[in-house]
Enzyme design. Structure first.
Site, PDB file in Angstrom:
ATOM      1  CE  LYS A 175      -1.841   3.014   2.172  1.00  0.00           C
ATOM      2  NZ  LYS A 175      -1.652   4.433   1.748  1.00  0.00           N
ATOM      3  N   GLY A 228       6.969   5.441   7.809  1.00  0.00           N
ATOM      4  CA  GLY A 228       6.080   6.603   7.786  1.00  0.00           C
ATOM      5  C   GLY A 228       6.242   7.417   9.037  1.00  0.00           C
ATOM      6  N   GLY A 233       2.483   5.203  12.495  1.00  0.00           N
ATOM      7  CA  GLY A 233       3.300   4.109  13.030  1.00  0.00           C
ATOM      8  C   GLY A 233       2.719   3.532  14.309  1.00  0.00           C
ATOM      9  CD  GLU A 250      13.525   1.487   9.380  1.00  0.00           C
ATOM     10  OE1 GLU A 250      13.930   2.495   9.989  1.00  0.00           O
ATOM     11  OE2 GLU A 250      14.167   0.429   9.300  1.00  0.00           O
ATOM     12  CB  CYS A 284      13.464   9.304   7.823  1.00  0.00           C
ATOM     13  SG  CYS A 284      14.506   8.241   6.819  1.00  0.00           S
ATOM     14  CD  GLU A 385      10.361  13.498  10.713  1.00  0.00           C
ATOM     15  OE1 GLU A 385       9.185  13.115  10.852  1.00  0.00           O
ATOM     16  OE2 GLU A 385      11.253  12.775  10.242  1.00  0.00           O
TER      17      GLU A 385
HETATM   18  P1  NAD Z   1       2.451   8.703   7.080  1.00  0.00           P
HETATM   19  O1  NAD Z   1       2.641   7.977   8.366  1.00  0.00           O
HETATM   20  O2  NAD Z   1       1.429   9.766   6.997  1.00  0.00           O
HETATM   21  O3  NAD Z   1       2.088   7.673   5.933  1.00  0.00           O
HETATM   22  C1  NAD Z   1       2.913   6.547   5.657  1.00  0.00           C
HETATM   23  C2  NAD Z   1       2.052   5.451   5.086  1.00  0.00           C
HETATM   24  O4  NAD Z   1       1.224   4.935   6.109  1.00  0.00           O
HETATM   25  C3  NAD Z   1       1.107   5.913   3.976  1.00  0.00           C
HETATM   26  O5  NAD Z   1       1.046   4.908   2.989  1.00  0.00           O
HETATM   27  C4  NAD Z   1      -0.212   6.055   4.705  1.00  0.00           C
HETATM   28  O6  NAD Z   1      -1.327   5.929   3.864  1.00  0.00           O
HETATM   29  C5  NAD Z   1      -0.120   4.910   5.690  1.00  0.00           C
HETATM   30  N1  NAD Z   1      -0.947   5.032   6.882  1.00  0.00           N
HETATM   31  C6  NAD Z   1      -1.286   6.150   7.558  1.00  0.00           C
HETATM   32  N2  NAD Z   1      -2.071   5.844   8.614  1.00  0.00           N
HETATM   33  C7  NAD Z   1      -2.214   4.494   8.622  1.00  0.00           C
HETATM   34  C8  NAD Z   1      -2.911   3.562   9.457  1.00  0.00           C
HETATM   35  N3  NAD Z   1      -3.629   3.962  10.497  1.00  0.00           N
HETATM   36  N4  NAD Z   1      -2.818   2.260   9.166  1.00  0.00           N
HETATM   37  C9  NAD Z   1      -2.099   1.836   8.120  1.00  0.00           C
HETATM   38  N5  NAD Z   1      -1.449   2.670   7.270  1.00  0.00           N
HETATM   39  C10 NAD Z   1      -1.497   3.983   7.524  1.00  0.00           C
HETATM   40  O7  NAD Z   1       3.876   9.250   6.663  1.00  0.00           O
HETATM   41  P2  NAD Z   1       4.236  10.197   5.441  1.00  0.00           P
HETATM   42  O8  NAD Z   1       3.770  11.573   5.777  1.00  0.00           O
HETATM   43  O9  NAD Z   1       3.793   9.571   4.157  1.00  0.00           O
HETATM   44  O10 NAD Z   1       5.821  10.132   5.454  1.00  0.00           O
HETATM   45  C11 NAD Z   1       6.625  10.986   6.181  1.00  0.00           C
HETATM   46  C12 NAD Z   1       7.110  10.314   7.444  1.00  0.00           C
HETATM   47  O11 NAD Z   1       7.808   9.121   7.122  1.00  0.00           O
HETATM   48  C13 NAD Z   1       8.091  11.166   8.194  1.00  0.00           C
HETATM   49  O12 NAD Z   1       7.802  11.170   9.571  1.00  0.00           O
HETATM   50  C14 NAD Z   1       9.419  10.479   7.971  1.00  0.00           C
HETATM   51  O13 NAD Z   1      10.379  10.683   8.959  1.00  0.00           O
HETATM   52  C15 NAD Z   1       9.017   9.055   7.862  1.00  0.00           C
HETATM   53  N6  NAD Z   1      10.052   8.312   7.134  1.00  0.00           N
HETATM   54  C16 NAD Z   1      10.853   7.437   7.835  1.00  0.00           C
HETATM   55  C17 NAD Z   1      11.876   6.757   7.169  1.00  0.00           C
HETATM   56  C18 NAD Z   1      12.791   5.791   7.893  1.00  0.00           C
HETATM   57  O14 NAD Z   1      13.418   4.980   7.231  1.00  0.00           O
HETATM   58  N7  NAD Z   1      12.895   5.834   9.210  1.00  0.00           N
HETATM   59  C19 NAD Z   1      12.057   6.960   5.812  1.00  0.00           C
HETATM   60  C20 NAD Z   1      11.231   7.853   5.156  1.00  0.00           C
HETATM   61  C21 NAD Z   1      10.216   8.514   5.824  1.00  0.00           C
END
Ligand code: NAD
Length: 492
Positions: A175, A228, A233, A250, A284, A385
């Site tokens: 997804k 995410g 998370g 992550e 990230c 962040e």
């Molecule tokens: P997000 O958490 O909003 O979304 C990430 C994914 O999770 C999306 O596909 C979203 O649709 C899904 N999602 C959201 N809520 C959910 C739920 N309740 N159940 C299941 N899936 C759900 O994150 P974003 O805004 O897309 O990305 C940015 C974030 O990602 C930042 O905080 C960044 O630090 C983090 N990130 C971490 C790493 C790492 O390797 N540690 C790498 C890249 C990004």
């Protein structure tokens, strides 16, 4: 406008809802693609297809060597189509073509590496302590793996999960982020062309709260691999707990990039600028807290500003653009709101500090590369962040203080230290609480070495040899070679 289909059970088609949502180009601010809006029924169909492929049939019967060969074939197809994948990502997430093309050219390595590892995971013949028994262990796939990814490096972060999970013999339902789904659907075409058996790889598109949560809660999903933000998370972690499923998370970061007085200043300036302005700060691992020794602070800031001012903003598809737009409209607004917070907290804005109004930026969601000095570590701009091109500079006076500031944050994803002193570098490597530490470098990753977070930056690691075992479970097999089974009612 381009219209995409989803890929479920190796069939291309619309979602069951027949609905679509728009994917917007951050450079133009306009919709460019229609993405199927899936719901829980599509998720159910995809997970059932993936489960059937895991349970029996050609994938379940394939040797590990065969799986490895398929992964390598997929790697070749990615290499051949790197430009198309990169252009799709740039159109969808606004990151620079140069970076995304580089990422796509590097991506095949995950499939070559884990494809090579597929047939090198060996069980053991255990010298068991029970007379007449033979015991051995074998590694088996977990089943259906749910892969959930964010918008900043959509394919790279997905493939960190997909390559080891497939190498281990699992099947997948991905997804992607609702903001950047197109590249995953282009990638699925390559999986299809590589000849993976029916149902092994599936993509459902849509929103986190309905599609993402339906996927993690599906009883036939065995493991969840999530990248995410923290809010999503935590929800995923709770759902994983209810389902008693292994999960890797992550999450975010607020990584310190520390410049000591003995550093090569010009190199450290380049590392600091790359650490925060590359990818428009939307990584990230962004080095968003720059800790600079007080004795070099003013000289360092002057040089850093001089380099940051050379940033060329504009069309991310153009090769000379060095800072692109922010990927999503909500993120653009969030970055600007953090700039206001920093100003109101008393941080001094010495560069940028507003939405970019340059002609080359058109209607795109651009924020000027922004630098704050006079930041103290208790400010929100130093603790939270931002995920944008906003750098907070904090002064320090001793090594001990640098360690304290570096660790005084809820995250622990990565850190950089700039010094010519090897013993100082090794001390920092030991004392800084982060999953990755770079010395005289910033933002380097590889399929060969683990990546992941301490503290609230996440749970688990990705990449590196051990990763394949994260997608396997071990079975102990007992064989009784005794000719006669003793009567259980006769003791001794
Ligand atoms: P997000 O958490 O909003 O979304 C990430 C994914 O999770 C999306 O596909 C979203 O649709 C899904 N999602 C959201 N809520 C959910 C739920 N309740 N159940 C299941 N899936 C759900 O994150 P974003 O805004 O897309 O990305 C940015 C974030 O990602 C930042 O905080 C960044 O630090 C983090 N990130 C971490 C790493 C790492 O390797 N540690 C790498 C890249 C990004």
């Amino acid at each position: 406008m381009k219209q995409y289909d989803i890929f479920v059970d190796s069939v291309w088609g619309p979602s069951g809802t027949g609905e679509y949502f728009d994917s917007e180009n951050p450079f133009t601010g306009k919709a460019w693609a229609k993405i199927p809006r899936c719901d829980a029924n599509d998720v159910d169909r995809a997970v059932k297809a993936a489960y059937a492929a895991y349970d029996k049939g050609p994938w379940a019967e394939m040797t590990a060597t065969g799986r490895g060969a398929l992964l390598r074939k997929l790697g070749d197809l990615i290499a051949e189509n790197a430009e198309l994948l990169a252009d799709t990502e740039v159109t969808d997430n606004g990151k620079l073509k140069a970076e995304m093309y580089g990422q796509m050219q590097y991506l095949p390595q995950w499939f070559y590496y884990f494809g090579g590892l597929a047939d090198k995971v060996e069980g053991a013949n255990i010298p068991i302590d029970k007379p007449g028994f033979f015991n051995f262990t074998q590694y088996e796939p977990l089943g259906v793996v749910a892969v959930i990814t964010p918008w900043n490096s959509p394919l790279l972060l997905a493939c960190w999960k997909i390559a080891p999970a497939l190498a281990a013999g699992n099947t997948i339902v991905v997804k992607p982020s609702e903001f950047t789904s197109a590249s995953m659907l282009e990638f699925a075409k390559l999986v299809d062309r590589a000849g993976f058996p029916k149902g092994v790889f599936n993509v459902v598109t849509g929103f986190g709260q309905d599609v993402g949560s339906a996927l993690v809660e599906h009883p036939k999903v065995a493991r969840i691999a999530f990248t995410g933000g923290e809010i999503g998370g935590v929800k995923v972690y709770e759902a994983a707990a209810r389902g008693l499923k292994p999960v890797s998370l992550e999450l975010g970061g607020k990584s310190p990039n520390i410049v000591f007085a003995d550093a090569n200043i010009d190199n450290a300036v380049r590392g600091a600028v790359a650490g925060i302005f590359a990818a428009t700060g939307q990584t990230c691992m962004a080095g968003s807290r720059l800790l600079v020794h007080e004795s070099i602070h003013d000289e360092f800031v002057e040089k850093l500003l001089a380099l940051a001012k050379t940033a060329k903003m504009g069309n991310p598809l153009q090769s000379d653009t060095t800072v692109g737009p922010v990927t999503t409209r909500p993120q653009f607004e969030k970055v600007l709101s953090y700039i206001d917070i920093a100003k109101s907290e008393g941080a001094k804005c010495v560069l940028g500090g507003e939405a970019a109004k340059r002609a080359e930026c058109g209607d795109g969601w651009f924020v000027e590369p922004t630098v704050f000095t006079n930041v103290t570590n208790d400010m929100r701009i130093a603790q939270e962040e931002v995920f944008g091109p906003v750098l907070s500079i904090i002064k320090f006076s001793t090594d001990e203080q640098a360690v304290e500031i570096a660790n005084d944050v809820m995250y622990g994803l990565a850190a950089g230290v700039w010094t010519q002193d090897i013993s100082r570098a090794l001390t920092m490597a030991k004392r800084i609480r982060a999953g990755t530490l770079w010395v005289n470098a910033y933002r380097v990753v590889s399929y060969m070495t683990p990546f992941g977070g301490y503290k609230r930056s996440g749970i688990g690691r990705e990449n590196g040899q051990e990763m394949i075992k994260e997608y396997l479970q071990v079975k102990s097999v007992w064989i009784n070679t005794n000719k006669e089974i003793p009567n259980p009612f006769v003791l001794g």
